[in-house]
Design a protein around this motif. Structure first.
Motif, PDB file in Angstrom:
ATOM      1  N   GLN A   7       1.045  -1.069  -0.157  1.00 40.80           N
ATOM      2  CA  GLN A   7       0.209   0.215  -0.046  1.00 40.80           C
ATOM      3  C   GLN A   7       0.673   1.055  -0.033  1.00 40.80           C
ATOM      4  N   ARG A  25       3.835   1.398  -1.409  1.00 35.99           N
ATOM      5  CA  ARG A  25       4.787   1.369  -2.316  1.00 35.99           C
ATOM      6  C   ARG A  25       4.819   2.466  -3.468  1.00 35.99           C
ATOM      7  N   PRO A  26       3.533   2.683  -3.692  1.00 35.04           N
ATOM      8  CA  PRO A  26       3.433   4.043  -4.764  1.00 35.04           C
ATOM      9  C   PRO A  26       4.105   5.378  -4.133  1.00 35.04           C
ATOM     10  N   PHE A  27       3.731   5.652  -2.929  1.00 34.41           N
ATOM     11  CA  PHE A  27       4.258   6.805  -2.109  1.00 34.41           C
ATOM     12  C   PHE A  27       5.779   6.906  -1.938  1.00 34.41           C
ATOM     13  N   THR A  80       7.889   5.017  -4.044  1.00 34.59           N
ATOM     14  CA  THR A  80       8.331   5.334  -5.345  1.00 34.59           C
ATOM     15  C   THR A  80       8.345   6.790  -5.654  1.00 34.59           C
ATOM     16  N   LEU A  81       7.266   7.428  -5.311  1.00 32.86           N
ATOM     17  CA  LEU A  81       7.222   8.868  -5.488  1.00 32.86           C
ATOM     18  C   LEU A  81       8.334   9.489  -4.754  1.00 32.86           C
ATOM     19  N   ILE A 120      11.469   9.298  -6.299  1.00 36.05           N
ATOM     20  CA  ILE A 120      11.985  10.362  -7.504  1.00 36.05           C
ATOM     21  C   ILE A 120      12.183  11.664  -6.899  1.00 36.05           C
ATOM     22  N   LEU A 121      11.350  12.145  -5.991  1.00 34.20           N
ATOM     23  CA  LEU A 121      11.066  13.370  -5.560  1.00 34.20           C
ATOM     24  C   LEU A 121      12.634  13.685  -5.004  1.00 34.20           C
ATOM     25  N   TRP A 152      15.066  14.005  -7.715  1.00 33.40           N
ATOM     26  CA  TRP A 152      14.938  15.271  -8.330  1.00 33.40           C
ATOM     27  C   TRP A 152      15.447  16.585  -7.425  1.00 33.40           C
ATOM     28  N   LYS A 158      18.270  21.000 -14.021  1.00 29.77           N
ATOM     29  CA  LYS A 158      16.827  21.243 -13.725  1.00 29.77           C
ATOM     30  C   LYS A 158      16.389  22.700 -14.694  1.00 29.77           C
ATOM     31  N   VAL A 190      16.292  21.230 -18.122  1.00 30.83           N
ATOM     32  CA  VAL A 190      15.170  20.501 -18.315  1.00 30.83           C
ATOM     33  C   VAL A 190      13.888  21.365 -18.401  1.00 30.83           C
ATOM     34  N   ARG A 191      13.845  22.536 -17.697  1.00 28.89           N
ATOM     35  CA  ARG A 191      12.944  23.410 -17.700  1.00 28.89           C
ATOM     36  C   ARG A 191      12.885  24.081 -19.137  1.00 28.89           C
ATOM     37  N   PHE A 223      11.561  21.746 -21.912  1.00 34.21           N
ATOM     38  CA  PHE A 223       9.985  21.623 -21.612  1.00 34.21           C
ATOM     39  C   PHE A 223       9.227  22.893 -22.312  1.00 34.21           C
ATOM     40  N   TRP A 273      -2.136  33.658  -8.849  1.00 33.91           N
ATOM     41  CA  TRP A 273      -0.680  33.226  -8.284  1.00 33.91           C
ATOM     42  C   TRP A 273       0.266  33.898  -9.062  1.00 33.91           C
TER      43      TRP A 273
END
Lengths: 282, 172
Positions: free
Chosen positions: A8, A10-12, A14-15, A18-19, A22, A30, A33-34, A37, A126
């Motif tokens: 349950q 695992r998704p968090f 993994t994220l 990744i973060l 990053w 960065k 990459v910006r 994009f 914003w």
């Protein structure tokens, strides 16, 4: 049971990995990459803008010849008045140069005018930004002031290959020095909240106590030219309210900005002829 | 990871981004803003496998991040988080029900909008009426376009997968 709990989470997890990865990437990567994009989406922005121009062109073509003749006549009258103004400006400029030489004053910043179409307007609570259809290809530098017929638009914050991003003076984070027309004391201007279905507004602070402004007798707020990128005398807005501030030493108030800022189609970038001295290092 | 699937999932997100920017361009003269974060996340989290889904959502977030003034990766991180929350509870949500899908997109959008507003805190309580107007505008547009966008994403995946299956069969 523990393995189910891990499934349950695992998704968090993994994220999170990744973060964390990053966050550890170097800022240069960065930034690359910006930019990548942004450039990936730039053709879409430019194509949509050109399609809008085409749409406008076909809409204008539907006007009758009589309307075009009338518009041409009106344009000729406006051009005639501008011709006179141009001659007067040239006369005043030569007078300024003569006085500068006489008094041995440093020369003012000189600008090249670069007109640009607005490719995209992006106005949220914003941020308030526009993307213009000129960038490095036309020598637009970051930090250059941007104006339109109603006064100051904002400042170029990012420059890309064929586009540039302009932050508007209506953005909540923008601060610059202004003066009331005819007064030399600087006051602080800040972009404010931009209410829906109403003209954008800003805030002024550190205003001298003797300045009185109300909706019935508004005061024109212009750029001061002190220490910033904007040349002096450009319209920022109109001070419509001035009240005693919380410190009791200064007034603060509300500035009504030009409502055309919300529907800009064409702006002018003031490109300094000497970029190194005119714009702060970025 | 299936890169083809990631690319397939990213194409509609690029289209959504383009539509969102055009709508915002048109709404700018009325000082309104359309935020479509929930729509970027909802379909993918509801129907797609975890790996390609998360990758596509992160790419979609980076697309949104590219032209904003805030830290690069803010949208991507928030979209990824929203994706994971929906992914965890997707077994309890009917996948083929348009109303459930729309409600999910609306809830996701509402949550993302609130978190973005809290993170970016534009101007304290004075900014709340504007934020409320933007939120209402976004929710109305999302209600209108969610069934279409879900159907577009689903149809695109079906079409490409069918075409690939047919080609594989012919080669065999």
């Amino acid at each position: 049971m523990p393995s189910r709990r891990f499934d349950q989470a695992r998704p968090f997890l993994t994220l999170g990995i990744i973060l964390a990865f990053w966050l550890m990437l170097p800022a240069g990567l960065k930034s690359f990459v910006r930019a990548s994009f942004f450039e990936l989406t730039a053709p879409i922005t430019l194509a949509a803008s050109k399609v809008r121009d085409l749409q406008e062109f076909w809409a204008l073509r539907s006007h009758s010849k009589n309307e075009l003749i009338e518009a041409g006549r009106d344009q000729a009258r406006i051009n005639a008045s501008y011709e006179v103004a141009v001659q007067q400006t040239a006369e005043l400029k030569s007078e300024i140069v003569r006085l500068e030489e006489l008094l041995r004053l440093p020369a003012r910043d000189q600008y090249r005018l670069e007109h640009a179409r607005v490719a995209r307007r992006d106005f949220s609570a914003w941020w308030q930004r526009i993307v213009i259809r000129k960038g490095r290809d036309f020598g637009i530098p970051a930090g250059a002031p941007v104006v339109f017929s109603g006064g100051v638009v904002g400042r170029v914050v990012e420059v890309r290959a064929s586009t540039a991003i302009v932050e508007l003076i209506t953005s909540p984070g923008v601060r610059l020095a202004g003066v009331i027309e005819g007064d030399s004391r600087p006051i602080s201007f800040q972009g404010g909240n931009n209410p829906t279905f109403a003209p954008p507004t800003g805030i002024v602070e550190l205003m001298p106590l003797d300045i009185i402004a109300s909706p019935a007798s508004p005061k024109r707020l212009v750029t001061s030219g002190y220490g910033g990128v904007f040349p002096p005398g450009l319209t920022l807005g109109t001070v419509i309210r001035a009240e005693l501030g919380s410190d009791g030493l200064h007034k603060s108030g509300e500035v009504r900005l030009d409502e055309r800022l919300g529907s800009l189609n064409e702006v002018t970038v003031l490109v300094p002829l000497n970029v190194e001295t005119a714009l702060p290092a970025r | 990871m299936n890169l083809r699937r990631v690319a397939l999932l990213t194409v509609p997100l690029l289209l959504l981004w383009a539509i969102q920017t055009e709508v915002n361009h048109l709404l700018s003269s009325r000082q309104l803003f359309f935020f479509a974060g929930g729509l970027h996340v909802a379909f993918i989290a509801l129907t797609q496998p975890f790996g390609p889904g998360l990758a596509a959502v992160l790419v979609g977030g980076l697309l949104c991040d590219a032209a904003t003034p805030f830290a690069f990766g803010t949208h991507a991180a928030l979209f990824g988080f929203a994706h994971n929350i929906i992914f965890r509870m997707r077994d309890r949500i009917p996948k083929d029900d348009a109303i459930a899908a729309t409600l999910l997109a609306l809830f996701a959008n509402f949550g993302l909008f609130l978190v973005m507003s809290a993170l970016l805190s534009p101007g304290g309580p004075a900014a709340w009426p504007r934020l409320a107007a933007d939120l209402v505008c976004s929710q109305v547009i999302i209600t209108l376009v969610t069934p279409w966008f879900f159907s577009l994403q689903g149809r695109l995946l079906d079409l490409v997968e069918t075409a690939l299956a047919l080609r594989a069969e012919r080669l065999r």
